[in-house]
Design an enzyme around this catalytic site. Structure first.
Site, mmCIF file in Angstrom:
data_model
loop_
_atom_site.group_PDB
_atom_site.id
_atom_site.type_symbol
_atom_site.label_atom_id
_atom_site.label_comp_id
_atom_site.label_asym_id
_atom_site.label_seq_id
_atom_site.Cartn_x
_atom_site.Cartn_y
_atom_site.Cartn_z
ATOM 1 N N CYS A 158 0.820 -1.213 0.000
ATOM 2 C CA CYS A 158 0.000 0.000 0.000
ATOM 3 C C CYS A 158 0.854 1.262 0.000
ATOM 4 O O CYS A 158 2.012 1.259 0.396
ATOM 5 C CB CYS A 158 -0.940 0.007 1.207
ATOM 6 N N CYS A 159 0.251 2.332 -0.486
ATOM 7 C CA CYS A 159 0.812 3.682 -0.395
ATOM 8 C C CYS A 159 -0.393 4.604 -0.233
ATOM 9 O O CYS A 159 -1.437 4.164 0.232
ATOM 10 C CB CYS A 159 1.665 4.023 -1.623
ATOM 11 N N ASP A 160 -0.286 5.859 -0.607
ATOM 12 C CA ASP A 160 -1.428 6.749 -0.442
ATOM 13 C C ASP A 160 -2.459 6.590 -1.560
ATOM 14 O O ASP A 160 -3.656 6.660 -1.322
ATOM 15 C CB ASP A 160 -0.973 8.212 -0.314
#
Length: 194
Positions: A158-160
């Site tokens: 995940c990231c933003d």
């Protein structure tokens, strides 16, 4: 050192293949020879060595997937041969089948049944908010830390927004790890709203 590029038979007179900060244009496969991957930091202008690549290894995908600047410099250590694929051709090959996208409820279920969150944002972003139990491996340090990951574990990357995490998941999947990408990134979940 020189490298020959196919399908164009170009010889590099410089050892540099890609430079940190440049726009992403090609994805590369090492056919022969060895390359070094290094990242310049504010404290080390010479660059911190992240990895050494050999025959069969690939590089350059991060900037193409996430549509960002090159995050490291790759140089030839020996004479060698590289194959390259242009940005648009690489993107055509990359679409959906190569990446497993999952929504937040599915990601939570995987994490609760033995999976592991990998958050590829910068440490400062990770400190602000994160999934419970997540480990922080910024995209630029993934190759350096990949050896410590468990090949039997299912990783939720995940990231933003999903852009950096899709690059990370691609790299992991290409090297035999099971990695799924959180669709829409953390910014679209309750985690960011807490």
């Amino acid at each position: 050192p020189r490298s020959t590029l196919f399908p164009y038979t170009t010889l590099f007179r410089s050892p540099y293949i890609i430079k940190q900060g440049d726009d992403g244009d090609y994805f590369y496969v090492v056919v022969k020879g060895r390359c070094a991957v290094a990242r310049e930091t504010p404290l080390n202008k010479e660059g911190v060595k992240l990895a050494e690549l050999k025959m069969g290894d690939t590089f350059g995908e991060e900037a193409l997937i996430s549509d960002t600047k090159r995050n490291a410099t790759v140089t030839m250590l020996t004479d060698g041969c590289l194959m390259r694929l242009g940005k648009e051709d690489f993107r055509k090959l990359l679409h959906e089948p190569l990446l497993e996208w999952i929504d937040y409820p599915e990601a939570k279920r995987i994490a609760e049944t033995g999976g592991q969150w990998i958050d590829v944002r910068l440490p400062s972003e990770f400190e602000h908010y994160r999934a419970e139990g997540a480990i922080n491996i910024p995209l630029y340090s993934l190759r350096l830390r990949m050896g410590a990951l468990d090949r039997n574990k299912h990783y939720i990357v995940c990231c933003d927004t999903g852009r950096r995490s899709s690059a990370c998941a691609y790299i992991l999947s290409e090297r035999g790890f099971r990695a799924s990408v959180l669709r829409g990134g953390l910014a679209s979940t309750e985690i960011a709203r807490k």
